[in-house]
Write a protein that holds these residues in place. Structure first.
Motif, PDB file in Angstrom:
ATOM      1  N   PHE A 160       0.836  -1.206   0.000  1.00  0.00           N
ATOM      2  CA  PHE A 160       0.000   0.000   0.000  1.00  0.00           C
ATOM      3  C   PHE A 160       0.862   1.243   0.000  1.00  0.00           C
ATOM      4  O   PHE A 160       0.812   2.057   0.896  1.00  0.00           O
ATOM      5  N   ASN A 161       1.684   1.355  -1.014  1.00  0.00           N
ATOM      6  CA  ASN A 161       2.454   2.567  -1.203  1.00  0.00           C
ATOM      7  C   ASN A 161       1.552   3.536  -1.951  1.00  0.00           C
ATOM      8  O   ASN A 161       1.485   3.541  -3.169  1.00  0.00           O
ATOM      9  N   ALA A 162       0.835   4.347  -1.170  1.00  0.00           N
ATOM     10  CA  ALA A 162      -0.251   5.151  -1.739  1.00  0.00           C
ATOM     11  C   ALA A 162       0.249   6.117  -2.806  1.00  0.00           C
ATOM     12  O   ALA A 162      -0.382   6.287  -3.842  1.00  0.00           O
ATOM     13  N   GLN A 163       1.373   6.733  -2.533  1.00  0.00           N
ATOM     14  CA  GLN A 163       1.848   7.736  -3.477  1.00  0.00           C
ATOM     15  C   GLN A 163       2.239   7.103  -4.803  1.00  0.00           C
ATOM     16  O   GLN A 163       1.835   7.561  -5.875  1.00  0.00           O
ATOM     17  N   GLU A 164       3.010   6.011  -4.745  1.00  0.00           N
ATOM     18  CA  GLU A 164       3.472   5.372  -5.971  1.00  0.00           C
ATOM     19  C   GLU A 164       2.309   4.787  -6.762  1.00  0.00           C
ATOM     20  O   GLU A 164       2.188   4.988  -7.973  1.00  0.00           O
ATOM     21  N   ILE A 165       1.418   4.053  -6.076  1.00  0.00           N
ATOM     22  CA  ILE A 165       0.275   3.457  -6.764  1.00  0.00           C
ATOM     23  C   ILE A 165      -0.636   4.542  -7.313  1.00  0.00           C
ATOM     24  O   ILE A 165      -1.154   4.445  -8.434  1.00  0.00           O
ATOM     25  N   GLY A 166      -0.849   5.601  -6.515  1.00  0.00           N
ATOM     26  CA  GLY A 166      -1.714   6.687  -6.967  1.00  0.00           C
ATOM     27  C   GLY A 166      -1.187   7.353  -8.222  1.00  0.00           C
ATOM     28  O   GLY A 166      -1.954   7.658  -9.152  1.00  0.00           O
ATOM     29  N   VAL A 167       0.123   7.563  -8.289  1.00  0.00           N
ATOM     30  CA  VAL A 167       0.716   8.174  -9.475  1.00  0.00           C
ATOM     31  C   VAL A 167       0.545   7.267 -10.690  1.00  0.00           C
ATOM     32  O   VAL A 167       0.197   7.722 -11.791  1.00  0.00           O
ATOM     33  N   LYS A 168       0.760   5.973 -10.492  1.00  0.00           N
ATOM     34  CA  LYS A 168       0.620   5.044 -11.616  1.00  0.00           C
ATOM     35  C   LYS A 168      -0.822   4.985 -12.114  1.00  0.00           C
ATOM     36  O   LYS A 168      -1.071   4.961 -13.322  1.00  0.00           O
ATOM     37  N   ILE A 169      -1.770   4.952 -11.181  1.00  0.00           N
ATOM     38  CA  ILE A 169      -3.181   4.923 -11.580  1.00  0.00           C
ATOM     39  C   ILE A 169      -3.551   6.205 -12.313  1.00  0.00           C
ATOM     40  O   ILE A 169      -4.273   6.186 -13.321  1.00  0.00           O
ATOM     41  N   PHE A 170      -3.039   7.327 -11.807  1.00  0.00           N
ATOM     42  CA  PHE A 170      -3.313   8.606 -12.469  1.00  0.00           C
ATOM     43  C   PHE A 170      -2.751   8.597 -13.892  1.00  0.00           C
ATOM     44  O   PHE A 170      -3.399   9.069 -14.834  1.00  0.00           O
ATOM     45  N   GLU A 171      -1.549   8.053 -14.065  1.00  0.00           N
ATOM     46  CA  GLU A 171      -0.963   7.975 -15.408  1.00  0.00           C
ATOM     47  C   GLU A 171      -1.793   7.067 -16.315  1.00  0.00           C
ATOM     48  O   GLU A 171      -1.976   7.364 -17.505  1.00  0.00           O
ATOM     49  N   ASP A 172      -2.295   5.958 -15.748  1.00  0.00           N
ATOM     50  CA  ASP A 172      -3.126   5.057 -16.549  1.00  0.00           C
ATOM     51  C   ASP A 172      -4.384   5.759 -17.042  1.00  0.00           C
ATOM     52  O   ASP A 172      -4.781   5.619 -18.211  1.00  0.00           O
ATOM     53  N   PHE A 173      -5.033   6.528 -16.157  1.00  0.00           N
ATOM     54  CA  PHE A 173      -6.253   7.224 -16.556  1.00  0.00           C
ATOM     55  C   PHE A 173      -5.956   8.365 -17.528  1.00  0.00           C
ATOM     56  O   PHE A 173      -6.777   8.681 -18.394  1.00  0.00           O
ATOM     57  N   ALA A 174      -4.779   8.984 -17.371  1.00  0.00           N
ATOM     58  CA  ALA A 174      -4.401  10.033 -18.320  1.00  0.00           C
ATOM     59  C   ALA A 174      -4.240   9.470 -19.724  1.00  0.00           C
ATOM     60  O   ALA A 174      -4.487  10.165 -20.722  1.00  0.00           O
ATOM     61  N   LEU A 175      -3.829   8.191 -19.830  1.00  0.00           N
ATOM     62  CA  LEU A 175      -3.656   7.560 -21.138  1.00  0.00           C
ATOM     63  C   LEU A 175      -4.947   6.959 -21.688  1.00  0.00           C
ATOM     64  O   LEU A 175      -5.102   6.830 -22.904  1.00  0.00           O
ATOM     65  N   SER A 176      -5.855   6.590 -20.811  1.00  0.00           N
ATOM     66  CA  SER A 176      -7.013   5.805 -21.270  1.00  0.00           C
ATOM     67  C   SER A 176      -8.351   6.460 -21.002  1.00  0.00           C
ATOM     68  O   SER A 176      -9.390   5.835 -21.242  1.00  0.00           O
ATOM     69  N   TRP A 177      -8.394   7.711 -20.513  1.00  0.00           N
ATOM     70  CA  TRP A 177      -9.680   8.287 -20.121  1.00  0.00           C
ATOM     71  C   TRP A 177     -10.637   8.420 -21.303  1.00  0.00           C
ATOM     72  O   TRP A 177     -11.848   8.266 -21.141  1.00  0.00           O
ATOM     73  N   GLN A 178     -10.107   8.678 -22.516  1.00  0.00           N
ATOM     74  CA  GLN A 178     -11.006   8.790 -23.666  1.00  0.00           C
ATOM     75  C   GLN A 178     -11.722   7.468 -23.934  1.00  0.00           C
ATOM     76  O   GLN A 178     -12.919   7.446 -24.237  1.00  0.00           O
ATOM     77  N   TRP A 179     -10.991   6.352 -23.778  1.00  0.00           N
ATOM     78  CA  TRP A 179     -11.581   5.048 -24.049  1.00  0.00           C
ATOM     79  C   TRP A 179     -12.512   4.624 -22.925  1.00  0.00           C
ATOM     80  O   TRP A 179     -13.497   3.905 -23.177  1.00  0.00           O
ATOM     81  N   VAL A 180     -12.220   5.046 -21.697  1.00  0.00           N
ATOM     82  CA  VAL A 180     -13.149   4.769 -20.591  1.00  0.00           C
ATOM     83  C   VAL A 180     -14.474   5.480 -20.831  1.00  0.00           C
ATOM     84  O   VAL A 180     -15.561   4.897 -20.668  1.00  0.00           O
ATOM     85  N   ILE A 181     -14.397   6.756 -21.229  1.00  0.00           N
ATOM     86  CA  ILE A 181     -15.626   7.508 -21.515  1.00  0.00           C
ATOM     87  C   ILE A 181     -16.380   6.882 -22.684  1.00  0.00           C
ATOM     88  O   ILE A 181     -17.613   6.786 -22.676  1.00  0.00           O
ATOM     89  N   ALA A 182     -15.634   6.441 -23.691  1.00  0.00           N
ATOM     90  CA  ALA A 182     -16.280   5.794 -24.840  1.00  0.00           C
ATOM     91  C   ALA A 182     -17.023   4.536 -24.405  1.00  0.00           C
ATOM     92  O   ALA A 182     -18.146   4.270 -24.862  1.00  0.00           O
ATOM     93  N   ALA A 183     -16.412   3.749 -23.515  1.00  0.00           N
ATOM     94  CA  ALA A 183     -17.073   2.533 -23.025  1.00  0.00           C
ATOM     95  C   ALA A 183     -18.331   2.873 -22.228  1.00  0.00           C
ATOM     96  O   ALA A 183     -19.357   2.193 -22.340  1.00  0.00           O
ATOM     97  N   LEU A 184     -18.279   3.946 -21.433  1.00  0.00           N
ATOM     98  CA  LEU A 184     -19.463   4.351 -20.661  1.00  0.00           C
ATOM     99  C   LEU A 184     -20.564   4.859 -21.583  1.00  0.00           C
ATOM    100  O   LEU A 184     -21.757   4.637 -21.319  1.00  0.00           O
ATOM    101  N   VAL A 185     -20.191   5.538 -22.658  1.00  0.00           N
ATOM    102  CA  VAL A 185     -21.185   5.980 -23.638  1.00  0.00           C
ATOM    103  C   VAL A 185     -21.838   4.768 -24.306  1.00  0.00           C
ATOM    104  O   VAL A 185     -23.062   4.744 -24.530  1.00  0.00           O
ATOM    105  N   ILE A 186     -21.033   3.752 -24.592  1.00  0.00           N
ATOM    106  CA  ILE A 186     -21.587   2.519 -25.158  1.00  0.00           C
ATOM    107  C   ILE A 186     -22.580   1.892 -24.185  1.00  0.00           C
ATOM    108  O   ILE A 186     -23.659   1.421 -24.585  1.00  0.00           O
ATOM    109  N   ALA A 187     -22.234   1.877 -22.889  1.00  0.00           N
ATOM    110  CA  ALA A 187     -23.148   1.339 -21.878  1.00  0.00           C
ATOM    111  C   ALA A 187     -24.450   2.120 -21.846  1.00  0.00           C
ATOM    112  O   ALA A 187     -25.541   1.542 -21.711  1.00  0.00           O
ATOM    113  N   MET A 188     -24.352   3.444 -21.985  1.00  0.00           N
ATOM    114  CA  MET A 188     -25.556   4.275 -21.991  1.00  0.00           C
ATOM    115  C   MET A 188     -26.419   3.969 -23.213  1.00  0.00           C
ATOM    116  O   MET A 188     -27.648   3.823 -23.103  1.00  0.00           O
TER     117      MET A 188
END
Length: 727
Positions: free
Chosen positions: A228-256
């Protein structure tokens, strides 16, 4: 049988009240209505006002930095202000934390570890310790200590103190081990503790069993420091969402889109889905009967019996006995027979349920804005949750910190005379005031709980929880009553869609807020009280679990089960009461009574419709969430790619994080859409029951139900001119 009619006879239903009487002026939600449950409305407003006062005062007295940022020994926050570039706190002797208290509690609950703490820009990641030669009289402290780890107001270059005096006063650490930053605290690096240098056994001041102590630190901090290295994991998760947020939104639009299309298609495929589901269950039961007969017949020559085997925990043994398969055969056959008889005798009611489901799809297609109303509810719920969380945080940090004079090393000089009860100011404290104890320090002890505000923090937190639950339940009730008013306007429009009021959803929302806040607050309060009792039972069970005997566990289990059932029943009753409030504008108790009696007069229809609707919506949610989730898994795991998109799953640290977000988001979206559909079915069902009681199809009393429903019930309006419905 074709001419048989379903009639509701008042004499047969007198024990559940008289059926609704014909009213020639009634054509939907009444417009002339007054405010209901005014006393509860005033009480709710007072509670909300008090809730706002509590939040404001908590904001004045609270300081969330106490939770968000660590403190050094002087009480200054690391990571902000002067120490903006030094976000982590370093503990001089982490062994004392593990030995005297608990390293987790000591590091995560404040500065309760009896050792000096300083803000550092980076946690040490190597082993280091003063050797015995470093204590020599000719050794200069600047040559052996690390200035960045010493107290900020202590300068190694200008000091006249010896190395021993610096160690005794804990102005600088005399050893440190590899650490990692966990929530801003330098905790031991578990991976490196297994390779402690042999030279550490000869370090003055360290215990001889340093490896045993290190093992204790490893056990105490292993899970946190390693996983539970909060800072390191948090940074990595933030980087993942910075790279994939468009596709996450696209998937949610598909769900809608999928949720939206599914509800529209229900108008045409609802009968197919219901009958496929019913005959699918019957087919599974038929195969189960065949399989059990085949197993029984294949074991007919076996001499093994249940009595000869006796009791055993190996279930496979019982499967080798023909009596087991005979029992399964009888049970499945009985269940199959019950299902067949139910299908035969309740076929008309199943057809009614299907017709109501189709009518709900038609109603939603005429009022598409209702599908997006859950966004209003979601925003209001988000505000409630955010306000509760912020208020709870500020209440928890509203006490001012208290500092006492303590001795870091009680074995030196007259340090034993320091009791730890003398308060001090870390900014002005001078250790020279205690010449007999060089390790005297002004250290954080606790947060002040002596003031009137601080003494009532627990009560205020309870008020915060009660206010939160009441607000949450009120917001949900507001959404249900608003949608019920809109859908009731649709049902009681004789000629659809020409008689449907303009902006029915907006009218229902304004009407609910203007007249029925008190009734909604009343129903929400009843539900809140039951939820509070459930929370208390869970708390008691958690606190007394170690001391419970089987009888106490059984009683608690029964109580929790009973109150769970009570909460479900109250939610069901409230839901139908809100429909009655939306239509007739009466107070909560009268509406709940009328809804309950109406449902009891039609209990068989209620059970059939409820189960069929629940199954359809359940499979609909599975279709949306499962389909979008599988699509997200294949995309984010790299099994399918979109040419030219520029996205590569290999760039993600945790490819499962966007998948989880997509699945949770898809469920919330599907739940929002399907909750509207479910509310529509319930509203039209109550209106349908009242329609049957109020009207008989004559010219004076024509039915308002759809032609499809009238056809199923073998009813028709005798009026020469009937409103035409558009499909």
């Amino acid at each position: 049988m074709g001419k048989k009619k379903e009639e509701i006879l008042p004499t047969e239903q007198s024990e559940y009240g008289e059926p609704a009487q014909f009213d020639p002026t009634f054509n939907g939600p009444i417009r002339k209505r007054g405010c209901t449950d005014i006393i509860c409305c005033i009480l709710f407003m007072l509670v909300i006002l008090g809730y706002m006062v509590v939040g404001f005062v908590a904001w004045l007295y609270g300081d969330p930095r106490q939770v968000l940022y660590p403190r050094n020994s002087a009480g200054a926050y690391c990571g902000i202000g002067v120490y903006k570039d030094q976000p982590s706190v370093f503990y001089y002797n982490i062994l004392q934390c593990a030995a005297s208290l608990n390293v987790i509690a000591a590091t995560l609950n404040g500065l309760q570890c009896p050792t000096t703490q300083v803000c550092v820009s980076q946690c040490p990641d190597t082993f280091w310790a003063l050797s015995p030669a470093a204590y020599g009289p000719s050794v200069q402290p600047v040559n052996v200590f690390n200035q960045s780890l010493c107290l900020p107001n202590f300068n190694l270059a200008n000091t006249t103190l010896s190395v021993q005096e610096i160690v005794n006063k804990e102005l600088c650490p005399y050893f440190y081990i590899p650490t990692v930053s966990v929530l801003g605290r330098c905790l031991p690096d578990v991976k490196a503790l297994g390779t402690i240098p042999p030279s550490f056994k000869n370090v003055p001041g360290l215990p001889t069993n340093v490896n045993i102590t290190a093992s204790g630190i490893m056990n105490a901090t292993g899970d946190i420091a390693n996983g539970f290295n909060a800072q390191e994991i948090g940074v990595k998760i933030f980087e993942d969402f910075a790279l994939s947020w468009q596709w996450v939104i696209a998937a949610l639009v598909i769900a809608m889109v999928v949720s939206f299309l599914f509800l529209l298609l229900m108008r045409f495929i609802a009968p197919i889905m219901v009958w496929v589901l019913i005959f699918g269950v019957l087919a599974v039961g038929a195969y189960g009967i065949y399989h059990c007969w085949w197993e029984y017949n294949s074991l007919s020559q076996s001499n093994a019996t249940i009595s000869s085997i006796g009791f055993t925990t190996d279930f496979q043994v019982y499967l080798q006995v023909k009596e087991t398969w005979l029992a399964f055969l009888i049970i499945i056959s009985v269940v199959e027979a019950i299902l067949l008889l139910t299908l035969i005798f309740l076929r008309t009611r199943i057809l009614i349920a299907i017709a109501l489901i189709q009518e709900s799809s038609k109603a939603i297609s005429h009022m598409m804005s209702t599908l997006f109303y859950p966004m209003v509810t979601f925003v209001l719920l988000l505000v409630c949750v955010a306000y509760w969380g912020i208020t709870a945080l500020y209440l928890a940090t509203s006490g001012t910190p208290v500092y006492n004079v303590v001795a870091l090393n009680t074995t030196q000089g007259n340090c034993s005379q320091i009791s730890g009860n003398v308060t001090c100011d870390p900014q002005t404290f001078n250790s020279t005031a205690y010449p007999g104890c060089p390790s005297a320090r002004c250290t954080f002890t606790k947060y002040n709980n002596q003031g009137l505000w601080q003494r009532n923090l627990f009560n205020l937190q309870i008020y915060n929880v009660v206010g939160f639950l009441w607000c949450i339940n009120f917001v949900l009730a507001l959404g249900q009553c608003t949608l019920a008013g809109a859908f009731a306007s649709y049902y009681w429009a004789f000629s659809k869609p020409s008689d449907i009021p303009t902006f029915p959803l907006a009218q229902a929302f304004i009407r609910t807020l203007r007249y029925h806040v008190g009734s909604l607050a009343f129903g929400a309060l009843i539900l809140t009280l039951v939820q509070i009792v459930r929370i208390i039972l869970e708390y008691v069970d958690h606190k007394t679990r170690a001391a419970q005997n089987p009888c106490a566990r059984f009683i608690l289990c029964c109580l929790k089960c009973c109150f769970w059932c009570l909460e479900k029943f109250i939610k069901f009753l409230n839901r139908n009461a809100y429909i009655m409030i939306a239509v007739y504008g009466k107070n909560f108790c009268v509406s709940a009574k009328n809804a309950f009696l109406l449902l009891m007069r039609n209990i068989v229809r209620v059970v059939v419709l409820d189960k069929i609707t629940d199954l359809l919506l359940f499979f609909g949610k599975l279709l949306v969430v499962g389909g979008v989730g599988v699509l997200a898994f294949f995309f984010f795991s790299g099994r399918i790619t979109i040419p030219g998109s520029g996205f590569r799953p290999q760039m993600l640290h945790y490819y499962w994080m966007p998948i989880i977000v997509v699945v949770v988001g898809s469920y919330l979206i599907a739940h929002g859409f399907f909750s509207v559909y479910n509310m529509c079915v319930d509203t039209l069902f109550l209106c349908f029951l009242e329609d049957l009681e109020r009207h008989d199809g004559s010219i004076q009393k024509p039915y308002f139900m759809s032609k499809n429903l009238m056809k199923i019930l073998n009813k028709k309006n005798k009026a020469p001119k009937q409103g035409k419905e558009k499909d």
